[in-house]
Write a protein that holds these residues in place. Structure first.
Motif, short mmCIF file in Angstrom:
data_model
loop_
_atom_site.label_atom_id
_atom_site.label_comp_id
_atom_site.label_asym_id
_atom_site.label_seq_id
_atom_site.Cartn_x
_atom_site.Cartn_y
_atom_site.Cartn_z
N ASN A 161 5.08 14.64 -7.88
CA ASN A 161 5.50 13.35 -8.43
C ASN A 161 5.36 12.20 -7.43
OD1 ASN A 161 6.29 14.45 -10.96
ND2 ASN A 161 8.20 15.18 -10.03
N ASP A 162 4.69 12.44 -6.34
CA ASP A 162 4.50 11.37 -5.35
C ASP A 162 3.73 10.19 -5.95
OD1 ASP A 162 5.78 12.90 -3.49
OD2 ASP A 162 4.02 13.31 -2.25
N GLU A 163 4.13 8.99 -5.54
CA GLU A 163 3.45 7.77 -5.98
C GLU A 163 3.16 6.89 -4.77
OE1 GLU A 163 5.86 5.74 -8.81
OE2 GLU A 163 5.80 7.37 -10.30
N MET A 164 2.05 6.17 -4.83
CA MET A 164 1.76 5.21 -3.77
C MET A 164 1.30 3.91 -4.41
SD MET A 164 -1.62 7.00 -2.15
CE MET A 164 -3.16 7.16 -3.10
N THR A 165 1.85 2.81 -3.91
CA THR A 165 1.57 1.49 -4.48
C THR A 165 0.97 0.60 -3.40
OG1 THR A 165 3.40 1.68 -6.04
CG2 THR A 165 2.54 -0.53 -5.61
N PHE A 166 -0.17 0.00 -3.74
CA PHE A 166 -0.78 -1.04 -2.91
C PHE A 166 -0.54 -2.38 -3.58
CE2 PHE A 166 -3.21 2.82 -2.19
CZ PHE A 166 -3.51 2.82 -0.83
N ASP A 167 -0.17 -3.40 -2.81
CA ASP A 167 -0.06 -4.74 -3.37
C ASP A 167 -0.36 -5.78 -2.31
OD1 ASP A 167 2.42 -6.23 -2.31
OD2 ASP A 167 3.31 -4.32 -2.88
N HIS A 196 8.38 9.26 -2.50
CA HIS A 196 8.48 10.71 -2.55
C HIS A 196 9.88 11.08 -3.01
CE1 HIS A 196 8.01 14.94 -1.56
NE2 HIS A 196 9.09 14.88 -0.79
N ASN A 197 9.97 11.56 -4.26
CA ASN A 197 11.24 11.98 -4.85
C ASN A 197 12.30 10.87 -4.75
OD1 ASN A 197 10.22 14.54 -5.46
ND2 ASN A 197 10.83 15.37 -3.47
N GLY A 198 11.88 9.63 -4.97
CA GLY A 198 12.81 8.51 -4.98
C GLY A 198 13.04 7.87 -3.63
N THR A 199 12.54 8.47 -2.56
CA THR A 199 12.65 7.88 -1.23
C THR A 199 11.44 6.99 -0.96
OG1 THR A 199 13.92 9.76 -0.38
CG2 THR A 199 12.84 8.33 1.25
N MET A 200 11.70 5.71 -0.76
CA MET A 200 10.63 4.74 -0.58
C MET A 200 10.35 4.50 0.90
SD MET A 200 9.83 3.80 -3.70
CE MET A 200 10.48 3.51 -5.35
N THR A 201 9.11 4.56 1.27
CA THR A 201 8.68 4.23 2.62
C THR A 201 7.76 3.02 2.55
OG1 THR A 201 8.80 6.55 3.32
CG2 THR A 201 7.56 5.04 4.73
N LYS A 202 8.17 1.92 3.20
CA LYS A 202 7.39 0.70 3.20
C LYS A 202 6.45 0.70 4.40
CE LYS A 202 9.63 -1.28 -0.30
NZ LYS A 202 8.99 -1.71 -1.57
N ALA A 203 5.22 0.29 4.18
CA ALA A 203 4.22 0.27 5.25
C ALA A 203 3.20 -0.82 4.94
CB ALA A 203 3.56 1.64 5.37
N ILE A 204 2.13 -0.85 5.72
CA ILE A 204 1.04 -1.80 5.49
C ILE A 204 -0.27 -1.03 5.47
CG2 ILE A 204 2.23 -3.79 6.48
CD1 ILE A 204 0.65 -3.32 9.05
N PHE A 205 -1.29 -1.67 4.92
CA PHE A 205 -2.60 -1.03 4.90
C PHE A 205 -3.66 -2.04 5.29
CE2 PHE A 205 -2.59 -3.04 0.75
CZ PHE A 205 -3.92 -3.36 0.49
N ASP A 206 -4.80 -1.53 5.72
CA ASP A 206 -5.94 -2.38 6.03
C ASP A 206 -7.14 -1.83 5.29
OD1 ASP A 206 -7.14 -4.57 7.27
OD2 ASP A 206 -7.98 -3.29 8.83
#
Length: 254
Positions: free
Chosen positions: A172-178, A189-199
């Motif tokens: 059920n993992d989800e990843m969002t780019f914005d 991951h199972n309701g635990t949100m990890t905020k990060a950045i991408f390039d």
């Protein structure tokens, strides 16, 4: 010997204390007042992502500019702020008596249309609104994770689907780019949100995530081998092999 060591330590302490006091006294107060700082921050007409920095303080001071995403030590500089929003531009000069600084706020009206001109940005991240990707467990082959030869686009050697993902608890993992104010990446991951950045490198078609990772990731710089409105395939490229991840847009069904 013991008394000699103690005496030596006392001498060192006194020496450091004396040096610190002298250094502190020699600094004094800044040699110019904040009111003497002269600088300008202007934006390009019709394209306010482009910002011009101009240090005009007399006295030969080297400026230090700070802004979201970078800094500059140039007297004259042109910077790009690709995201819409309000920004503080900080201006500092360093004098023999210490730093003197000031700041000004500007507003960028929209995400830079030129910076984000590649369609890859919109397909991956869907602008400020964002796009959420999940495992493509219903892909026709039913294999959404594994590896294969160096040119493979689907798992071929080690092939895994929903049952494997369930066994390791990531189905059920989800990843969002914005692109809402930054290149944001959120891993759920199972309701635990990890905020990060991408390039994103739109020329090489690679994506690198800092501060988190994709589901079952290896913290690699991932090559994008398939990307459309509904599908995202990432690979970790090796010498004659690839690790392969197949994702789909959340809500999409094959």
């Amino acid at each position: 010997m013991k008394n000699y060591i103690i005496l030596s330590l006392l001498v060192l302490v006194c020496a450091f204390t004396a040096c610190t006091k002298e250094d502190s006294e020699s600094m004094g107060s800044p040699t110019i007042a904040q009111s003497s700082l002269k600088f300008s921050v202007t934006q390009k007409d019709g394209y306010d992502n482009i910002v011009y920095l101009n240090s005009q303080t007399s006295g030969g001071y080297i400026p230090f500019w700070q802004y979201t995403g970078g800094f500059s030590k140039k007297m004259l500089d042109t910077i790009n702020l690709p995201f819409a929003g309000n920004y503080w531009i900080k201006y500092t000069v360093y004098t023999p008596g210490g730093p003197v600084g000031d700041s000004t706020q500007i507003t960028v009206s929209e995400n830079d249309p030129e910076y984000f001109s590649s369609p890859t940005w919109n397909l991956l991240a869907n602008g400020a609104e964002g796009r959420t990707w999940v495992w493509a467990v219903d892909v026709p082959t039913l294999y959404c994770y594994g590896n294969g030869p160096g040119d493979a686009t689907t798992p071929a050697w080690w092939t895994n689907g929903l049952s494997y993902l369930q066994s390791v608890g990531v189905q059920n993992d989800e990843m969002t780019f914005d692109l809402n104010g930054a290149k944001n990446f959120t891993f759920n991951h199972n309701g635990t949100m990890t905020k990060a950045i991408f390039d994103l490198d739109t020329t090489a078609q690679t994506v690198k995530i800092t501060g988190s990772d994709i589901s079952l990731g290896t913290k690699a710089t991932y090559k994008i081998v398939k990307l459309n409105d509904n599908e995202l395939t990432l690979v970790e490229q090796g010498d004659g092999w690839r690790n392969i991840w197949l994702f789909k847009r959340k809500g999409y069904s094959y």
